[in-house]
Scaffold this motif. Structure first.
Motif, PDB file in Angstrom:
ATOM      1  N   LEU A 132      71.814  56.638  -0.628  1.00 44.93           N
ATOM      2  CA  LEU A 132      70.682  56.781  -1.097  1.00 44.93           C
ATOM      3  C   LEU A 132      69.327  56.109  -0.412  1.00 44.93           C
ATOM      4  CD1 LEU A 132      70.906  52.523  -3.069  1.00 44.93           C
ATOM      5  CD2 LEU A 132      71.871  56.092  -4.338  1.00 44.93           C
ATOM      6  N   THR A 133      68.975  56.939  -0.717  1.00 45.90           N
ATOM      7  CA  THR A 133      67.488  57.293   0.043  1.00 45.90           C
ATOM      8  C   THR A 133      65.671  56.553  -1.359  1.00 45.90           C
ATOM      9  OG1 THR A 133      67.546  59.799   0.367  1.00 45.90           O
ATOM     10  CG2 THR A 133      65.599  59.145   0.614  1.00 45.90           C
ATOM     11  N   THR A 134      65.742  55.188   0.055  1.00 49.59           N
ATOM     12  CA  THR A 134      64.837  54.613  -1.094  1.00 49.59           C
ATOM     13  C   THR A 134      62.940  54.491  -0.613  1.00 49.59           C
ATOM     14  OG1 THR A 134      64.805  52.651   0.591  1.00 49.59           O
ATOM     15  CG2 THR A 134      66.917  52.462  -1.215  1.00 49.59           C
ATOM     16  N   LYS A 135      62.776  53.788  -1.178  1.00 47.39           N
ATOM     17  CA  LYS A 135      61.371  53.640  -1.189  1.00 47.39           C
ATOM     18  C   LYS A 135      61.078  52.199  -0.458  1.00 47.39           C
ATOM     19  CE  LYS A 135      57.116  55.752  -2.284  1.00 47.39           C
ATOM     20  NZ  LYS A 135      56.214  56.028  -3.480  1.00 47.39           N
ATOM     21  N   VAL A 136      59.709  51.657   0.532  1.00 41.98           N
ATOM     22  CA  VAL A 136      59.174  50.487   1.048  1.00 41.98           C
ATOM     23  C   VAL A 136      58.347  50.525   0.083  1.00 41.98           C
ATOM     24  CG1 VAL A 136      58.799  48.880   2.696  1.00 41.98           C
ATOM     25  CG2 VAL A 136      60.504  50.860   3.409  1.00 41.98           C
ATOM     26  N   LYS A 137      58.796  48.941  -1.021  1.00 43.07           N
ATOM     27  CA  LYS A 137      57.489  48.983  -1.873  1.00 43.07           C
ATOM     28  C   LYS A 137      57.453  47.734  -1.283  1.00 43.07           C
ATOM     29  CE  LYS A 137      57.277  47.591  -6.410  1.00 43.07           C
ATOM     30  NZ  LYS A 137      57.816  46.927  -7.891  1.00 43.07           N
ATOM     31  N   LYS A 138      57.652  46.432  -0.822  1.00 44.50           N
ATOM     32  CA  LYS A 138      56.307  45.527  -0.173  1.00 44.50           C
ATOM     33  C   LYS A 138      57.280  45.196   1.564  1.00 44.50           C
ATOM     34  CE  LYS A 138      54.055  41.171  -1.244  1.00 44.50           C
ATOM     35  NZ  LYS A 138      54.010  40.366  -2.774  1.00 44.50           N
ATOM     36  N   ILE A 139      56.247  44.663   1.815  1.00 42.08           N
ATOM     37  CA  ILE A 139      57.078  44.082   3.585  1.00 42.08           C
ATOM     38  C   ILE A 139      56.664  42.902   3.394  1.00 42.08           C
ATOM     39  CG2 ILE A 139      57.252  43.751   6.149  1.00 42.08           C
ATOM     40  CD1 ILE A 139      57.705  46.419   5.657  1.00 42.08           C
ATOM     41  N   ILE A 146      60.810  37.273  11.049  1.00 41.06           N
ATOM     42  CA  ILE A 146      61.814  37.404   9.938  1.00 41.06           C
ATOM     43  C   ILE A 146      60.495  38.075   8.769  1.00 41.06           C
ATOM     44  CG2 ILE A 146      63.173  37.446   7.604  1.00 41.06           C
ATOM     45  CD1 ILE A 146      64.635  34.599   9.315  1.00 41.06           C
ATOM     46  N   LYS A 147      61.369  39.239   8.403  1.00 43.38           N
ATOM     47  CA  LYS A 147      60.770  39.901   7.200  1.00 43.38           C
ATOM     48  C   LYS A 147      61.522  40.184   6.288  1.00 43.38           C
ATOM     49  CE  LYS A 147      56.839  42.624  10.409  1.00 43.38           C
ATOM     50  NZ  LYS A 147      56.197  42.248   9.479  1.00 43.38           N
ATOM     51  N   GLU A 148      60.823  39.891   4.993  1.00 45.37           N
ATOM     52  CA  GLU A 148      61.536  40.120   4.399  1.00 45.37           C
ATOM     53  C   GLU A 148      60.792  42.227   3.480  1.00 45.37           C
ATOM     54  OE1 GLU A 148      61.181  37.373   0.168  1.00 45.37           O
ATOM     55  OE2 GLU A 148      60.478  38.920  -0.350  1.00 45.37           O
ATOM     56  N   VAL A 149      62.197  42.875   3.184  1.00 49.58           N
ATOM     57  CA  VAL A 149      61.783  44.329   2.886  1.00 49.58           C
ATOM     58  C   VAL A 149      62.573  44.484   1.502  1.00 49.58           C
ATOM     59  CG1 VAL A 149      62.427  46.604   4.096  1.00 49.58           C
ATOM     60  CG2 VAL A 149      62.391  44.872   5.251  1.00 49.58           C
ATOM     61  N   LEU A 150      61.290  44.742   0.488  1.00 56.61           N
ATOM     62  CA  LEU A 150      61.624  45.175  -0.791  1.00 56.61           C
ATOM     63  C   LEU A 150      61.850  47.074  -1.194  1.00 56.61           C
ATOM     64  CD1 LEU A 150      62.291  43.746  -3.892  1.00 56.61           C
ATOM     65  CD2 LEU A 150      59.977  44.305  -4.016  1.00 56.61           C
ATOM     66  N   LEU A 151      62.825  47.029  -1.062  1.00 56.76           N
ATOM     67  CA  LEU A 151      62.898  48.610  -1.223  1.00 56.76           C
ATOM     68  C   LEU A 151      63.278  48.833  -2.848  1.00 56.76           C
ATOM     69  CD1 LEU A 151      65.878  48.673   1.597  1.00 56.76           C
ATOM     70  CD2 LEU A 151      63.819  49.418   1.402  1.00 56.76           C
ATOM     71  N   GLU A 152      62.485  49.492  -3.194  1.00 54.16           N
ATOM     72  CA  GLU A 152      62.534  50.902  -4.607  1.00 54.16           C
ATOM     73  C   GLU A 152      63.906  51.547  -4.723  1.00 54.16           C
ATOM     74  OE1 GLU A 152      59.538  51.445  -7.992  1.00 54.16           O
ATOM     75  OE2 GLU A 152      58.916  52.333  -6.405  1.00 54.16           O
ATOM     76  N   LEU A 153      65.005  51.290  -5.604  1.00 59.74           N
ATOM     77  CA  LEU A 153      66.208  53.027  -5.968  1.00 59.74           C
ATOM     78  C   LEU A 153      65.123  53.384  -6.332  1.00 59.74           C
ATOM     79  CD1 LEU A 153      68.727  50.200  -6.699  1.00 59.74           C
ATOM     80  CD2 LEU A 153      68.587  51.226  -4.751  1.00 59.74           C
ATOM     81  N   PRO A 154      66.063  54.649  -6.184  1.00 58.68           N
ATOM     82  CA  PRO A 154      65.646  56.099  -6.939  1.00 58.68           C
ATOM     83  C   PRO A 154      65.756  56.258  -8.337  1.00 58.68           C
ATOM     84  CG  PRO A 154      67.235  56.158  -4.634  1.00 58.68           C
ATOM     85  CD  PRO A 154      67.113  54.992  -5.230  1.00 58.68           C
TER      86      PRO A 154
END
Length: 373
Positions: A132-139, A146-154
């Motif tokens: 999946l090609t996702t988009k980084v919504k929030k870091i 430790i980073k929380e990485v939230l990705l937006e799905l297509p």
């Protein structure tokens, strides 16, 4: 004087000729042409160029075999059964394969080079893994490392996964890294959120992917994820869950507990969650976990610090998490009830916790984990 100039020139010409010959020889010797990979007795036939590792050849055809280390040969996860003769097991494979697996010709797909047409067997569920090609919504920084990485799905993505599973997080080339690189990270998101994936990624000194995430990843950027992968999940029983994690090992438990709240399972099943950290700056999600403990009588959260700061106002448990786990198994956890172990953390911590659990009569076959390299 002419000799002084001609000698280096001659050497340069000779070197260039030798280099060209080596290059031509390499292309001729290692030109395996087009080959066919037969998967599961004709379920899929892949036409590929010979010469690449089996893991990569499959991935290029959208068949993604789990590989926590990204194909470096250091995790032992990318096992497939090879029915064709591709030579003996390599020394890089045998440490990760039992004698029974070797007898059945189980191989590490990252170590098998596709030089000829061959037949393999893989679990059917691997056909469901997507890239999946996702988009980084929030870091978000949840701790100092430790980073929380939230990705937006297509839009329109139908990704179904079990809490506890993981994805292969892929980063592009950067600095001296010349190729795309994947590493495995557990989902921290709730599977009921159909629009996002979330990861907790801890900075590992020298780590290719973690360094990229901590130093280069930007909100709004596109990132590839291969998912879902892994067998780590909550078993459908009523046994007590003895859960132990440290650092970014929090990820699968965030996913699991959030899902248990949604399904109501958290009200009917006893959970003991031990989380080990060095100091207070390594703790996170404390309010959320404390709220779970207040709201649900069956949920018990036990954070412990192995090296609490002298000036820290810490009133919780201290010591190695294995020592705290042992103490609770001795004095506070019902010895009569059936127990299951759920672990996520460093290989050393996992091994130490399993020793403690076995000491208290926990069945080794009921201790579940994903041990990442």
């Amino acid at each position: 004087m002419a000799t002084l100039f001609l000698a280096p020139l001659s050497l340069g010409v000779i070197s260039a000729v030798l280099g060209a010959l080596i290059s031509i020889t390499d292309r001729i010797v290692n030109n395996y042409g087009d080959v066919v990979i037969d998967i599961n007795s004709g379920k899929k036939d892949l036409n590929v160029k010979g010469g690449s590792p089996l893991l990569l050849s499959l991935a290029e055809q959208d068949i993604f075999v789990p590989s926590a280390c990204g194909g470096r040969g250091s995790c032992g996860a990318c096992k497939v059964k090879v029915l064709s003769d591709v030579g003996p097991h390599l020394p890089t494979e045998t440490p990760y394969l039992t004698k029974e697996e070797q007898a059945e010709n189980i191989r590490l797909s990252c170590q098998v080079k596709v030089k000829q047409s061959l037949e393999i067997e893989i679990p059917e569920e691997l056909f469901n893994i997507q890239k999946l090609t996702t988009k980084v919504k929030k870091i978000t920084d949840v701790t100092h490392d430790i980073k929380e990485v939230l990705l937006e799905l297509p839009e329109g993505t139908d990704l179904q996964y079990q809490p506890g599973q993981y994805g292969q997080f892929e980063v592009p080339p950067y600095n001296k890294i010349k190729e795309r690189t994947q590493r495995a990270y557990s989902f921290s998101s709730n599977p009921n959120d159909k629009n996002h994936l979330e990861f907790l990624i801890r900075l590992v000194p020298g780590g290719i992917v973690t360094t990229y995430v901590h130093e280069h990843l930007q909100e709004g950027q596109s990132i590839n994820v291969v998912a879902p992968v892994g067998d780590f999940k909550v078993q459908k029983t009523d046994a007590q869950m003895i859960c132990v994690a440290g650092g970014s090992g929090m990820a699968p438990f965030k996913s699991i507990f959030s899902h248990m709240v949604d399904t109501g399972e958290i009200e009917n099943r006893e959970v003991w969650y031990f989380f080990g950290a060095r100091t207070t700056k390594d703790l996170f999600y404390l309010e959320w976990l404390a709220d779970l403990e207040k709201k649900y009588k069956n949920f018990h959260f036990i954070p412990a610090l192995s090296e609490p700061e002298e000036n820290a106002d810490w009133k919780g448990e201290t010591g190695l998490i294995t020592e705290v786990l042992k103490s609770y198994l001795e004095t506070k956890i019902d010895t009569e009830k059936t127990k299951e172990g759920y672990l996520c953390g460093s290989p050393g911590m996992l091994d130490a916790c399993m020793i403690v659990m076995r000491q208290f009569g926990m069945d080794e076959n009921k201790i579940y984990f994903d041990k990442f390299a």
